[in-house]
Design a protein around this motif. Structure first.
Motif, PDB file in Angstrom:
ATOM      1  N   ARG A   1       0.724  -1.277  -0.140  1.00  0.00           N
ATOM      2  CA  ARG A   1       0.107  -0.020   0.086  1.00  0.00           C
ATOM      3  C   ARG A   1       0.845   1.277  -0.086  1.00  0.00           C
ATOM      4  NH1 ARG A   1      -3.626  -0.414   5.136  1.00  0.00           N
ATOM      5  NH2 ARG A   1      -3.722   1.669   4.805  1.00  0.00           N
TER       6      ARG A   1
ATOM      7  N   ILE B   1       0.831   4.162  -2.948  1.00  0.00           N
ATOM      8  CA  ILE B   1       0.327   5.374  -2.376  1.00  0.00           C
ATOM      9  C   ILE B   1       1.586   6.438  -3.054  1.00  0.00           C
ATOM     10  CG2 ILE B   1      -0.357   7.000  -0.831  1.00  0.00           C
ATOM     11  CD1 ILE B   1      -2.497   5.286  -1.945  1.00  0.00           C
TER      12      ILE B   1
ATOM     13  N   GLU C   1      -4.278   6.802   3.514  1.00  0.00           N
ATOM     14  CA  GLU C   1      -4.189   6.884   2.186  1.00  0.00           C
ATOM     15  C   GLU C   1      -4.581   8.171   1.584  1.00  0.00           C
ATOM     16  OE1 GLU C   1      -5.451   3.849  -0.127  1.00  0.00           O
ATOM     17  OE2 GLU C   1      -4.252   2.282   0.789  1.00  0.00           O
TER      18      GLU C   1
END
Length: 277
Positions: free
Chosen positions: A175, A179, A202
């Motif tokens: 993740r 991002i 995020e």
């Protein structure tokens, strides 16, 4: 300058009684990083699919750089401007070698070979996957696969990249990789980024945060401002950053603290300032 514009957009899936979008009005500025947050069924993915003509409004219209998404004669032109990245990178990877996969879309657009080579190399460098260009995609981690999928979209040279929950199937490291990549695309390349997610962390680095609820926009503003409305976030079944929650709890206990310090350093400074004051 607006690059995407929703004008009173309604949408109902065939067979459904309830609308999935309920009169959405929205403008997204060119070169901005916009995060769209919401729980399942909030309408956030439906919103995303209207941005490159996967779905067309039941009522109202969506304009992308002046192109009406309902104009079927201009769909190819629209999709060259708006690249989509989805949840599962395995569904977007079609070749047995990373660089061949990234080349797939520009080849299908009729780009000449020398230009394809330039685009592939540049896209892989942008997502820090150039060293893996001759690897087999199935041997990569989830985060690496998603970065290859993003490179495939970048190689099309779109003006806008829309990511529909791209980290849903990834571990925390994956993740973070994704991002970081899309943030860099916006900040360094000036690409307009729309990130659909249900992970509040995020959204922290975005220019703007939109909260979807029941097919409508429940909140719209800078992430710090939106997260500061903890009552609204709780009503929507959404969490807030731990820093915001800490400041909120201390504020309820009588400390005069702002709720807009999202990063740990800023949060600590506000608390120290209050204790010393």
């Amino acid at each position: 300058m607006s690059i995407i514009k929703f004008e009173n957009v309604h949408f109902t899936y065939p067979g459904d009684q309830m609308e999935s979008l309920c009169g959405v009005d929205l403008e997204i500025e060119k070169g901005s990083f916009v995060a769209v947050l919401g729980h399942n069924g909030s309408g956030k993915s439906t919103l995303a699919k209207h941005m490159n003509g996967i779905l067309a409004p039941t009522e109202g219209r969506v304009l992308v750089e002046g192109i009406d998404s309902s104009d079927e004669s201009r769909l190819i032109e629209l999709r060259r401007k708006v690249g989509m990245v989805f949840q599962n990178p395995d569904n977007q990877i079609v070749a047995n070698v990373v660089e061949d996969d990234v080349a797939f879309a520009p080849e299908n657009l009729g780009v000449e070979p020398g230009e394809i080579r330039r685009r592939v190399d540049e896209a892989l460098k942008l997502v820090d996957m150039y060293d893996k260009r001759r690897h087999a995609p199935h041997l990569l981690s989830g985060g690496q696969k998603q970065r290859v999928a993003i490179a495939g979209v970048i190689a099309m040279e779109p003006d806008i990249i829309v990511l529909d929950e791209p980290t849903a199937m990834l571990d925390p490291l994956g993740r973070e990789e994704v991002i970081s990549t899309v943030t860099r695309l916006c900040r360094e390349k000036g690409m307009t980024v729309v990130l659909i997610t249900h992970h509040m962390d995020e959204c922290v680095g975005a220019d703007r945060l939109i909260v979807m609820s029941g097919g409508s926009i429940a909140a719209d503003g800078r992430p710090a401002e939106v997260f500061a409305d903890i009552e609204l976030m709780e009503r929507e079944g959404l969490t807030v950053p731990e820093t915001t929650r800490l400041l909120y709890d201390l504020k309820k206990r009588g400390m005069d603290l702002p709720l807009t310090a999202l990063d740990v350093e800023s949060c600590a400074k506000e608390i120290v300032k209050q204790l010393r004051g």
